[in-house]
Scaffold this motif. Sequence first.
Motif, mmCIF file in Angstrom:
data_model
loop_
_atom_site.group_PDB
_atom_site.id
_atom_site.type_symbol
_atom_site.label_atom_id
_atom_site.label_comp_id
_atom_site.label_asym_id
_atom_site.label_seq_id
_atom_site.Cartn_x
_atom_site.Cartn_y
_atom_site.Cartn_z
ATOM 1 N N ASN A 66 0.196 16.566 -3.916
ATOM 2 C CA ASN A 66 0.836 16.812 -2.627
ATOM 3 C C ASN A 66 0.170 16.050 -1.484
ATOM 4 N N LEU A 67 -1.149 15.840 -1.587
ATOM 5 C CA LEU A 67 -1.861 15.110 -0.538
ATOM 6 C C LEU A 67 -1.384 13.655 -0.471
ATOM 7 N N LEU A 68 -1.182 13.060 -1.652
ATOM 8 C CA LEU A 68 -0.688 11.680 -1.675
ATOM 9 C C LEU A 68 0.730 11.609 -1.120
ATOM 10 N N TYR A 69 1.553 12.651 -1.408
ATOM 11 C CA TYR A 69 2.897 12.701 -0.818
ATOM 12 C C TYR A 69 2.808 12.696 0.714
ATOM 13 N N GLY A 106 3.063 5.758 -2.990
ATOM 14 C CA GLY A 106 4.237 6.550 -3.326
ATOM 15 C C GLY A 106 4.431 6.684 -4.826
ATOM 16 N N MET A 107 4.230 5.596 -5.563
ATOM 17 C CA MET A 107 4.365 5.638 -7.023
ATOM 18 C C MET A 107 3.300 6.526 -7.655
ATOM 19 N N ALA A 145 4.113 9.800 3.249
ATOM 20 C CA ALA A 145 5.080 10.136 4.299
ATOM 21 C C ALA A 145 4.588 9.678 5.664
ATOM 22 N N MET A 146 3.278 9.815 5.901
ATOM 23 C CA MET A 146 2.705 9.361 7.177
ATOM 24 C C MET A 146 2.817 7.850 7.321
ATOM 25 N N LEU A 206 0.827 -1.203 0.000
ATOM 26 C CA LEU A 206 0.000 0.000 0.000
ATOM 27 C C LEU A 206 0.868 1.262 0.000
ATOM 28 N N SER A 207 1.887 1.258 0.862
ATOM 29 C CA SER A 207 2.774 2.426 0.939
ATOM 30 C C SER A 207 3.524 2.637 -0.372
#
Length: 295
Positions: free
Chosen positions: A32-35, A23-24, A39-40, A18-19
């Motif tokens: 930016n929200l997905l970034y 990220g991809m 990161a979380m 999932l992470s």
Amino acid sequence: MRRKVIGVRTAGVLFVFLSTGLGMVAINSGNNLLYLVTAMLLGFLLSSGIAGRRNLFGAELYVDFPDEIYAKEQCAISVKVANNRRSVPIFLISIENGTDEAFFPSIQPGHAPENVVFTEFNKRGRHKAGFFYISSIYPFSLFKRYRHVDIEDEIVVFPSPLKHSDSIYINETPEEVNTTMHPGVTITETDVAGIRPYEEGDSVRRVHWKSTAKTGKLNTKIYEGDGVGAGKIIELDRIVSAGTERGLSMASYAIAESIKSGVSIGMLIHGSVIPPSAERAHKLKLLEMLADYRE
């Protein structure tokens, strides 16, 4: 047992996928929200690793083997896990030895709860205790972390007991046994060979008061001059001649039963007679001699 460091559980595999997927997508879309979400997730993964490692290395393992271990029989190994920290509990600790596992849900500071794991040795003789794993899935069950602990103790494994109907003892009369054990030697009542349970008719002077006070049951002193009436002598030199391992197993069974019943027992080994005794330490020494036996 192959050395392990970390194992990824099903939840951990899904979390990593999932992470990575998010990220991809974030890289390809520039969102930016997905970034931020990625990161979380990665921060969550990092904090899980740090917490899990601190939890695992807060546990100290203590192992205690029983004094009677027989080949081809399961033995229960006592394992204690101590939390030597002052204020922080440790959680979800498992102790593994390759064949069994003991689980400790939580261990409070300063505590050392006890559990057991079972194992089995295939051959008599001396064995190295080997190594154990302290493992944990704390905190989120994403990964299972392992700590390898070497146990340096040497374990003496007695021959597998074999129930039998054959006669394995030297003689049936006290006169013959005494001649065999002590040719030309005068035995005095001061030569105490062991103790046995009190029987009706025993002299009060022969009561072993120290062991009686400890166990709460009357015990009688056994003197080396008491002969076979005070115990029996296994003729090991004869019974191993028809098959070493079978003879050792027959002797092992007789000694194990004598431990349970409190009967005195001795042994003829390599031409030397070990006088009968009812002491547990004496019987364990006989079993150790069987474990180390060489023709």
